[in-house]
Design a protein around this motif. Sequence first.
Motif, PDB file in Angstrom:
ATOM      1  N   SER A  28       0.805  -1.227   0.000  1.00  0.00           N
ATOM      2  CA  SER A  28       0.000   0.000   0.000  1.00  0.00           C
ATOM      3  C   SER A  28       0.838   1.278   0.000  1.00  0.00           C
ATOM      4  O   SER A  28       0.361   2.338  -0.385  1.00  0.00           O
ATOM      5  CB  SER A  28      -0.955  -0.001   1.188  1.00  0.00           C
ATOM      6  N   LYS A  29       2.105   1.172   0.381  1.00  0.00           N
ATOM      7  CA  LYS A  29       2.930   2.398   0.387  1.00  0.00           C
ATOM      8  C   LYS A  29       3.317   2.837  -1.033  1.00  0.00           C
ATOM      9  O   LYS A  29       3.672   3.991  -1.257  1.00  0.00           O
ATOM     10  CB  LYS A  29       4.191   2.166   1.231  1.00  0.00           C
ATOM     11  N   ILE A  66       8.295   5.192  -8.991  1.00  0.00           N
ATOM     12  CA  ILE A  66       7.676   3.935  -8.576  1.00  0.00           C
ATOM     13  C   ILE A  66       6.165   4.007  -8.734  1.00  0.00           C
ATOM     14  O   ILE A  66       5.531   4.948  -8.241  1.00  0.00           O
ATOM     15  CB  ILE A  66       8.046   3.622  -7.110  1.00  0.00           C
ATOM     16  N   VAL A  67       5.615   3.016  -9.428  1.00  0.00           N
ATOM     17  CA  VAL A  67       4.166   2.995  -9.627  1.00  0.00           C
ATOM     18  C   VAL A  67       3.669   1.565  -9.437  1.00  0.00           C
ATOM     19  O   VAL A  67       4.251   0.617  -9.976  1.00  0.00           O
ATOM     20  CB  VAL A  67       3.814   3.496 -11.055  1.00  0.00           C
ATOM     21  N   ARG A  68       2.617   1.414  -8.670  1.00  0.00           N
ATOM     22  CA  ARG A  68       2.023   0.087  -8.489  1.00  0.00           C
ATOM     23  C   ARG A  68       0.933  -0.101  -9.546  1.00  0.00           C
ATOM     24  O   ARG A  68       0.056   0.753  -9.710  1.00  0.00           O
ATOM     25  CB  ARG A  68       1.399   0.001  -7.087  1.00  0.00           C
ATOM     26  N   TYR A  69       0.986  -1.247 -10.259  1.00  0.00           N
ATOM     27  CA  TYR A  69      -0.038  -1.482 -11.283  1.00  0.00           C
ATOM     28  C   TYR A  69      -0.681  -2.864 -11.143  1.00  0.00           C
ATOM     29  O   TYR A  69      -1.420  -3.304 -12.022  1.00  0.00           O
ATOM     30  CB  TYR A  69       0.532  -1.262 -12.685  1.00  0.00           C
ATOM     31  N   ILE A  74       5.134  -3.839  -9.574  1.00  0.00           N
ATOM     32  CA  ILE A  74       5.638  -2.469  -9.470  1.00  0.00           C
ATOM     33  C   ILE A  74       6.396  -2.107 -10.740  1.00  0.00           C
ATOM     34  O   ILE A  74       7.267  -2.858 -11.194  1.00  0.00           O
ATOM     35  CB  ILE A  74       6.617  -2.352  -8.269  1.00  0.00           C
ATOM     36  N   SER A  75       6.041  -0.967 -11.331  1.00  0.00           N
ATOM     37  CA  SER A  75       6.786  -0.457 -12.483  1.00  0.00           C
ATOM     38  C   SER A  75       7.760   0.608 -11.977  1.00  0.00           C
ATOM     39  O   SER A  75       7.406   1.445 -11.165  1.00  0.00           O
ATOM     40  CB  SER A  75       5.810   0.154 -13.494  1.00  0.00           C
ATOM     41  N   ALA A 371      14.767   2.881  -4.907  1.00  0.00           N
ATOM     42  CA  ALA A 371      14.359   4.295  -4.826  1.00  0.00           C
ATOM     43  C   ALA A 371      13.776   4.609  -3.442  1.00  0.00           C
ATOM     44  O   ALA A 371      12.730   5.241  -3.315  1.00  0.00           O
ATOM     45  CB  ALA A 371      13.367   4.619  -5.939  1.00  0.00           C
ATOM     46  N   GLY A 372      14.419   4.079  -2.411  1.00  0.00           N
ATOM     47  CA  GLY A 372      14.033   4.390  -1.038  1.00  0.00           C
ATOM     48  C   GLY A 372      12.865   3.586  -0.505  1.00  0.00           C
ATOM     49  O   GLY A 372      12.415   3.803   0.624  1.00  0.00           O
ATOM     50  N   MET A 373      12.343   2.653  -1.286  1.00  0.00           N
ATOM     51  CA  MET A 373      11.184   1.874  -0.824  1.00  0.00           C
ATOM     52  C   MET A 373      11.554   0.393  -0.746  1.00  0.00           C
ATOM     53  O   MET A 373      12.192  -0.130  -1.666  1.00  0.00           O
ATOM     54  CB  MET A 373      10.025   2.070  -1.808  1.00  0.00           C
TER      55      MET A 373
END
Length: 487
Positions: A28-29, A66-69, A74-75, A371-373
Motif C-alpha cells: 500500500s505504500k 515507482i508505480v504500483r499497477y 511495481i513499475s 528508490a528508497g522503498m
Amino acid sequence: MASLLIFLPALLLALLCLRLLVNWRTLSKAPGPILAGCTDLWRAYYQYNGKLRKKLLDLHSKHGPIVRYGVRSISINDPEVINIVYGSRGGFITADSYKVIIGIQNGKEVPSLVSTADEVRHGALRRSVANAFTPTAVLDYEKWIDASIEELLDLVSKKSTFDISSIILWYNMDAAGRFSFGEPVGCLKAEGDVGGSIQLIRDRFNHWGWWGSLPQLERLIYRNPIALRQKIAPSSMAAAAASRLKLRASRSSNDLAHPDLLQKFLDASKDSPQVLDTSGIIGMLMSTISGAGDTSATTMTAAIFYLLKHPHSLKKLEEELSQADLPEIPTVSQISKLPYLNAVIRETMRVFPTPTAPMERLVPQGGVTIAGMFFPMGTSVGCMPSAVHQRVDVFGEDVNTFRPERWLISDREQLRCMEATHMGFSRGRRVCLGQNIAVLQMKKSLSALLMKFKLSLADPNASLKADFSSAVAWLGPLYVISQVKQQ
Ligand code: HEM
C-alpha cells in the motif's frame, strides 16, 4: 431459509472485500490506483485494451519513479535500478507472466529461451548458442538478408502508393525465415501471410499480453490435463519449430547456400547435448522465430515514419548515405560506422520501443530497497522501456521529440548515461540475443530503401497507429508514396 439467502451472499461479499483489502495492503505504500492494488483484473483490463502502456506513462509522470499497477506488481522508471534488477548478480528471476508463453508439444510444456524461469538452464542454453549471435557470426547471415532486400526493393519498385508497414513485415518474415531455416517464408512473393506464420507469432505475443497479468488463471484454463491434451495453449509455435527441425533432419547441411541459425544450433547441440537437446533446440527456434519478425518490422517502419515526419533528419541521413558512395545493397562493413544511421536506429528504439509493459522480475529472498522503498521477496518489479526512455534528467527536456542528434554529442559521460538507460533490446542477462542480427538487418534494408526510393507520407498528417494490447506493439497500415530516385 430467507435469512440464509441474505446471509450467504453478504458473507461472500464481506470475504471478497476483505481479500481485496488484504491485497491492497501488501504494497500500500507504493503509489498507484487503489483498484490496481486490490485486483490484477485492473492491469489485465488495461493491457487487454491496449491502454496499460499509456496509463503507466501517465502514472509515472504523476507519481515519479515507482508505480504500483498490480497486487504485487511495481513499475520502475529509475535508471539506477536497471543493473540491480536485470544484472547477473541481483538474483532476480523472470516473473510468472513469462510462464504463459511456454509452448506445449505432445502434451508437455516446452519452455523457450525467453520463457524458461530456471536461471541455470537459461544461462546454459544461452551460452550453448552464444556463438551463433556474435557480431562476427551474424556476418554469415548477410547473404540471406541480401536476398530478402533484393525482393523488397523489387516489390517496392512496382508500387506507387502502398502500405509500407505490411511490406516491411513481409520482408522481415522472409529474412528471418532465410537466416533461421535457410528458406524464405514467402510473404513478399505472396504479398501476404503465408501458412499463417505471421498470425502464429502474433497469437503467441497476444496470448502473452492478454494473459500475462493473470498467469494462475491462464494455467487453470490452458494447462489443465485436458487442455494440455487438446493443445489449446500456445502449442502451434512449438509444433512449427518441431516441424522445421524434422525437415532439416532429412537434409544435409551441404544443401545450404550459407550457414543458418538452425544449422548452428544443431552444431552447438553436438558440443552440449544435455543442454541443447531436441526440446532445447525447439525452444531456441521458438524464441528466434517470434523474436525476429514483428519486433524488427515495427522498429523499421517506425524509423521510416519518424524520418518522413522529420525531413531535416531524412535529409541528413540521405546525405550521409550518398557521401558514403554505397552499392544498391550495402555491406555491413560499409554501413556499420555511419554515425547518423546508427543514431536514427537508436533514437527510433528510444521513442518507440516495442515492449508494451514492464519486463517483470521477482525480488529475491531478503527483499530489496529501490528508490528508497522496500519490496519483499516475490514482488514483481520491472522497467517498461517507454517509461524509462521518458526520463528528462537523462535524455533532456525534449524527450518526446525524435532527434537522432542527441546520440551524436561529444559529452562522453552524458552519452554513457543515455546508453545505460536505453532498454530497446532489454538489458543484462536476458538482453535480446538477436540484437546484432536485428541491427545489421535494419541498417542494411533502411539504407537500401532510402537510397533507391524517394518516400513520402500519403497523408502528411498521418500518425503511427499501433496496437499495444499484445506483449509487443504491432503497427497498423502506414501509406506512403514512392518514386524511384534518379541516379
Ligand atoms: C528490432 C528488433 C528487436 C527488438 C526490439 C527486440 C527486443 C527484445 C527484447 C526487449 C527482449 C527481452 C524480452 C524480455 O525479457 O521480456 C528480447 C529477447 C530476445 N530476442 Fe529480441 N528483439 C529484436 C530482434 C530479435 C531478432 C532478430 C532475434 C533473433 C534472430 C531476436 C531474438 C531474441 C531472443 C532469442 C531473446 C531471448 C533472450 C533471452 O531470454 O535470453 N530478437 N528481444
